[in-house]
Design an enzyme around this catalytic site. Structure first.
Site, PDB file in Angstrom:
ATOM      1  N   ASP A  24       7.910 -20.072 -79.654  1.00  0.00           N
ATOM      2  CA  ASP A  24       7.122 -21.279 -79.948  1.00  0.00           C
ATOM      3  C   ASP A  24       6.016 -21.501 -78.908  1.00  0.00           C
ATOM      4  O   ASP A  24       4.984 -22.083 -79.219  1.00  0.00           O
ATOM      5  CB  ASP A  24       8.015 -22.525 -80.000  1.00  0.00           C
ATOM      6  CG  ASP A  24       8.562 -22.752 -81.408  1.00  0.00           C
ATOM      7  OD1 ASP A  24       7.949 -22.253 -82.375  1.00  0.00           O
ATOM      8  OD2 ASP A  24       9.611 -23.406 -81.539  1.00  0.00           O
TER       9      ASP A  24
ATOM     10  N   ASP B 194      24.056 -31.287 -83.100  1.00  0.00           N
ATOM     11  CA  ASP B 194      24.620 -30.070 -82.516  1.00  0.00           C
ATOM     12  C   ASP B 194      25.260 -30.433 -81.176  1.00  0.00           C
ATOM     13  O   ASP B 194      24.687 -31.223 -80.409  1.00  0.00           O
ATOM     14  CB  ASP B 194      23.513 -29.038 -82.187  1.00  0.00           C
ATOM     15  CG  ASP B 194      22.843 -28.486 -83.430  1.00  0.00           C
ATOM     16  OD1 ASP B 194      23.344 -28.756 -84.533  1.00  0.00           O
ATOM     17  OD2 ASP B 194      21.810 -27.804 -83.283  1.00  0.00           O
TER      18      ASP B 194
ATOM     19  N   CYS C 270       2.005  -1.239 -74.990  1.00  0.00           N
ATOM     20  CA  CYS C 270       3.151  -1.055 -74.096  1.00  0.00           C
ATOM     21  C   CYS C 270       3.910   0.224 -74.445  1.00  0.00           C
ATOM     22  O   CYS C 270       3.392   1.304 -74.195  1.00  0.00           O
ATOM     23  CB  CYS C 270       4.021  -2.308 -74.078  1.00  0.00           C
ATOM     24  SG  CYS C 270       4.795  -2.543 -72.465  1.00  0.00           S
TER      25      CYS C 270
ATOM     26  N   GLU D 270      12.833   6.540 -69.478  1.00  0.00           N
ATOM     27  CA  GLU D 270      13.619   5.566 -70.256  1.00  0.00           C
ATOM     28  C   GLU D 270      14.350   6.292 -71.396  1.00  0.00           C
ATOM     29  O   GLU D 270      15.441   5.906 -71.799  1.00  0.00           O
ATOM     30  CB  GLU D 270      12.682   4.493 -70.840  1.00  0.00           C
ATOM     31  CG  GLU D 270      13.410   3.459 -71.688  1.00  0.00           C
ATOM     32  CD  GLU D 270      12.494   2.356 -72.222  1.00  0.00           C
ATOM     33  OE1 GLU D 270      11.265   2.552 -72.256  1.00  0.00           O
ATOM     34  OE2 GLU D 270      13.032   1.316 -72.624  1.00  0.00           O
TER      35      GLU D 270
ATOM     36  N   ARG E 200       9.216  -2.074 -67.745  1.00  0.00           N
ATOM     37  CA  ARG E 200       9.753  -1.506 -66.497  1.00  0.00           C
ATOM     38  C   ARG E 200       9.059  -0.213 -66.125  1.00  0.00           C
ATOM     39  O   ARG E 200       8.895   0.100 -64.968  1.00  0.00           O
ATOM     40  CB  ARG E 200      11.251  -1.188 -66.662  1.00  0.00           C
ATOM     41  CG  ARG E 200      12.120  -2.397 -66.740  1.00  0.00           C
ATOM     42  CD  ARG E 200      13.594  -2.088 -66.519  1.00  0.00           C
ATOM     43  NE  ARG E 200      14.318  -3.340 -66.642  1.00  0.00           N
ATOM     44  CZ  ARG E 200      14.727  -3.828 -67.801  1.00  0.00           C
ATOM     45  NH1 ARG E 200      14.536  -3.147 -68.911  1.00  0.00           N
ATOM     46  NH2 ARG E 200      15.330  -5.001 -67.845  1.00  0.00           N
TER      47      ARG E 200
ATOM     48  N   HIS F 173       0.256  -6.458 -72.750  1.00  0.00           N
ATOM     49  CA  HIS F 173       0.391  -7.026 -74.105  1.00  0.00           C
ATOM     50  C   HIS F 173      -0.798  -7.940 -74.424  1.00  0.00           C
ATOM     51  O   HIS F 173      -0.723  -9.145 -74.180  1.00  0.00           O
ATOM     52  CB  HIS F 173       1.674  -7.850 -74.196  1.00  0.00           C
ATOM     53  CG  HIS F 173       2.927  -7.033 -74.172  1.00  0.00           C
ATOM     54  ND1 HIS F 173       3.554  -6.598 -75.305  1.00  0.00           N
ATOM     55  CD2 HIS F 173       3.651  -6.572 -73.129  1.00  0.00           C
ATOM     56  CE1 HIS F 173       4.622  -5.897 -74.975  1.00  0.00           C
ATOM     57  NE2 HIS F 173       4.704  -5.860 -73.665  1.00  0.00           N
TER      58      HIS F 173
ATOM     59  N   GLU G  82      -1.706  -9.059 -77.168  1.00  0.00           N
ATOM     60  CA  GLU G  82      -1.374 -10.031 -78.228  1.00  0.00           C
ATOM     61  C   GLU G  82      -0.945 -11.381 -77.663  1.00  0.00           C
ATOM     62  O   GLU G  82      -0.989 -12.392 -78.365  1.00  0.00           O
ATOM     63  CB  GLU G  82      -0.296  -9.455 -79.163  1.00  0.00           C
ATOM     64  CG  GLU G  82       1.132  -9.397 -78.603  1.00  0.00           C
ATOM     65  CD  GLU G  82       1.431  -8.152 -77.770  1.00  0.00           C
ATOM     66  OE1 GLU G  82       0.478  -7.499 -77.298  1.00  0.00           O
ATOM     67  OE2 GLU G  82       2.619  -7.845 -77.582  1.00  0.00           O
TER      68      GLU G  82
HETATM   69  N1  GLN Z   1      10.328   0.067 -72.758  1.00  0.00           N
HETATM   70  C1  GLN Z   1       9.078   0.174 -72.098  1.00  0.00           C
HETATM   71  C2  GLN Z   1       9.171  -0.231 -70.635  1.00  0.00           C
HETATM   72  O1  GLN Z   1      10.086  -0.922 -70.260  1.00  0.00           O
HETATM   73  C3  GLN Z   1       8.001  -0.598 -72.823  1.00  0.00           C
HETATM   74  C4  GLN Z   1       8.243  -2.065 -72.885  1.00  0.00           C
HETATM   75  C5  GLN Z   1       7.414  -2.768 -73.926  1.00  0.00           C
HETATM   76  O2  GLN Z   1       6.948  -2.154 -74.874  1.00  0.00           O
HETATM   77  N2  GLN Z   1       7.270  -4.058 -73.805  1.00  0.00           N
HETATM   78  O3  GLN Z   1       8.321   0.096 -69.848  1.00  0.00           O
END
Ligand code: GLN
Length: 537
Positions: A73, A150, A384, A408, A465, A510, A512
């Site tokens: 939100d 609630d 990302c 990763e 990360r 990001h 967005e």
């Molecule tokens: N998993 C990836 C990282 O941790 C990308 C994370 C993401 O797309 N927000 O770096």
């Protein structure tokens, strides 16, 4: 105004009535009259923040400039108000208890028994007044998550009741958002569920000042009268909120219902000027009268729940309007993509976005999608994890490093082109351990990124990360994948782009999270433009 006015938005009957959109729309209407507004959300769950929640649980995790992982939100608040939020704008039950328990361990309660009332409620109120007393706002709108009744939201409701006595009736207002269902068999709108939920509020000592009634049908005068009578509100404070064609219509619909006028009158604020909604209306005009149409494929993991990518979806709405182009988004599960079916699945789109994400699942499909768009000159936007997949794909297929990967996905990768930073390697805790929030980025002159932004120094938000491994930078650049955005403090790669491609950009951050109605994000705007070009070619 000397002190801030406090407006609370509660919900009744069911969840998902759109409290966030109503709060954002009211905020917009007050802001359009020249007031300074901030919107805050209380979430009654025990998690300290939504950072550790699976997107299927609660949708996207929205990240603020100060690195707070927050409820989606807050994204609506920023998109509507065009002003940044922060950690103070999203508080969960978990955070409240955590703060109180930390104080208790430090001995700050001087041996007293620590209780829900007054200690938890005081901590809730502290978080409300912190915004109100900052001097930055005329109005603090606080949305209380969940429904009245609630168990979880009881301490918040009790804190709201107390605020009224702290700040006085002229500085305090409650809007209750409720549902008026239509029973088709009886051909009637039903007010009883609303009467019950208002009774529950009254039991908690709160009389709502305004009812905003979600309904599929217009509320006739007799229904409004009935609601007014049984819920102790003035008839002109019964506001109808019909289902809207787009969430961006809601401020206009609320204006027709005079929501902000009622708020100002109840708070005894004499303000007769009309709101300035020219830019907002211009946006709606473009959104609703597109002259072009493009098909964009979004390759992601959580495709069953578009809320998981809320900000990306909304960024395309803003960018579409900027281009007077209808953007049709098509969700493609990355797990269904492989080398053999890639062309078949992706060739119908004018642009492909590879979405952010975590973990190994679906990564191979994302990499195949990148290969397809790279080889076929389809506009590509990687965000990302999407950017990281573009780096891996390029290393594997252009640098011919078949074992290139991200640690990763493969902890022992022979060529870890995406890797953890040294200081991240020691971290074992899952919450709040990522690179989070706004970081500066410097763009290379002459790059596509520079031409998109039209300036050299930018700031964008992060949540990840892993990072581009600079050991491979030289080789990547020599082969045509350029790092065109660099963090000036750490040297980390924030943007990659391809030289010989019409539009191929990957961002470690990001974008967005920063697109708003009044400031559509340039990367989305130009990506849609590139898709329009692709369609024409
Ligand atoms: N998993 C990836 C990282 O941790 C990308 C994370 C993401 O797309 N927000 O770096």
């Amino acid at each position: 105004m000397a002190t801030a006015k406090y407006i609370f938005v509660t919900g009744g009957v069911t969840s998902s009535l759109g409290k966030g959109i109503i709060s954002a729309s009211l905020g917009k209407l007050l802001q359009a009259r020249g007031f300074k507004v901030t919107i805050q959300k209380f979430d009654p769950y025990i998690n300290i923040d939504p950072g550790t929640l699976n997107p299927y649980e609660h949708g996207e995790c929205f990240v603020t400039d100060d690195g707070a992982e927050t409820d989606l939100d807050l994204g609506h608040y920023e998109r509507f108000l065009n002003s940044p939020t922060s950690q103070a704008n999203n508080v969960t039950t978990g955070r409240i208890y955590n703060n109180v328990i930390t104080k208790e361990r430090k001995g700050e309660y001087l041996g007293k028994t620590v209780q829900v009332v007054p200690h938890i409620t005081d901590e809730i109120k502290r978080n409300i007044y912190q915004l109100g007393e900052s001097g930055d706002y005329d109005f603090v709108i606080t949305e209380i998550g969940g429904c009245v009744g609630d168990i979880e939201s009881l301490p918040f409701i009790e804190a709201v009741r107390q605020v009224k006595w702290d700040v006085g009736t002229n500085n305090f207002l409650v809007i209750h958002l409720t549902l008026i269902p239509y029973l088709s068999a009886a051909k009637e709108l039903k007010t009883k569920p609303t009467q019950h939920s208002v009774k529950q509020l009254l039991e908690a000592g709160i009389q709502p000042d305004i009812l905003v009634c979600r309904s599929e049908r217009h509320l006739p005068q007799d229904i409004r009268k009935k609601l007014a009578l049984f819920c102790n509100v003035h008839i002109n404070s019964v506001i109808e909120a019909l289902d809207a064609e787009t969430i961006y219509d809601v401020p206009i619909l609320m204006r027709k219902e005079k929501l902000a006028e009622r708020v100002l009158a109840k708070l005894k604020i004499n303000h007769k000027e009309e709101p300035d909604l020219d830019q907002w209306k211009a946006f709606l005009g473009k959104l609703k009268n597109p002259t072009d149409e493009v098909e964009i494929g979004l390759v992601g993991k959580y495709v069953e729940l578009p809320d998981a990518y809320k900000s990306i979806v909304e960024s395309f709405v803003h960018a579409g309007a900027a281009n007077e182009c209808k953007v049709n988004l098509h969700w493609i599960s990355s797990e269904t993509i492989n080398a053999d079916n890639c062309e078949n699945i992706l060739s119908q789109y004018h642009g492909i976005l590879v979405a952010p994400g975590f973990g190994e699942r679906g990564v191979q499909g994302k990499i195949e999608a990148v290969r397809y768009v790279r080889e076929n000159n389809v506009p590509f936007f990687g965000i990302c994890l999407g950017m990281q997949c573009a780096v891996i794909e390029f290393a594997r297929n252009v640098l011919t490093l078949p074992n290139a990967s991200s640690t990763e996905i493969d902890a022992k990768a022979k060529d870890p082109v995406i890797d953890l930073m040294e200081d991240q390697k020691k971290v074992t805790n899952m919450g709040g351990t990522m690179r989070l929030g706004a970081y500066p980025c410097k763009l290379k002159k002459g790059s596509k990124a520079f031409s998109v932004y039209g300036k050299q120094n930018i700031s964008e938000r992060h949540r990840h990360r892993y990072e581009f491994n600079n050991k491979y930078l030289e080789r990547m650049e020599a082969a045509g994948m350029k790092a065109t955005g660099i963090n000036p403090e750490t040297g980390l790669v924030e943007i990659v782009e391809l030289e010989n491609h019409p539009w191929f950009i990957g961002t470690q951050y990001h974008p967005e999270l920063k697109s708003t109605v009044l400031n559509p994000h340039p990367l989305f705007v130009k990506f849609v433009e590139a898709a329009i070009q692709k369609k024409k070619s």
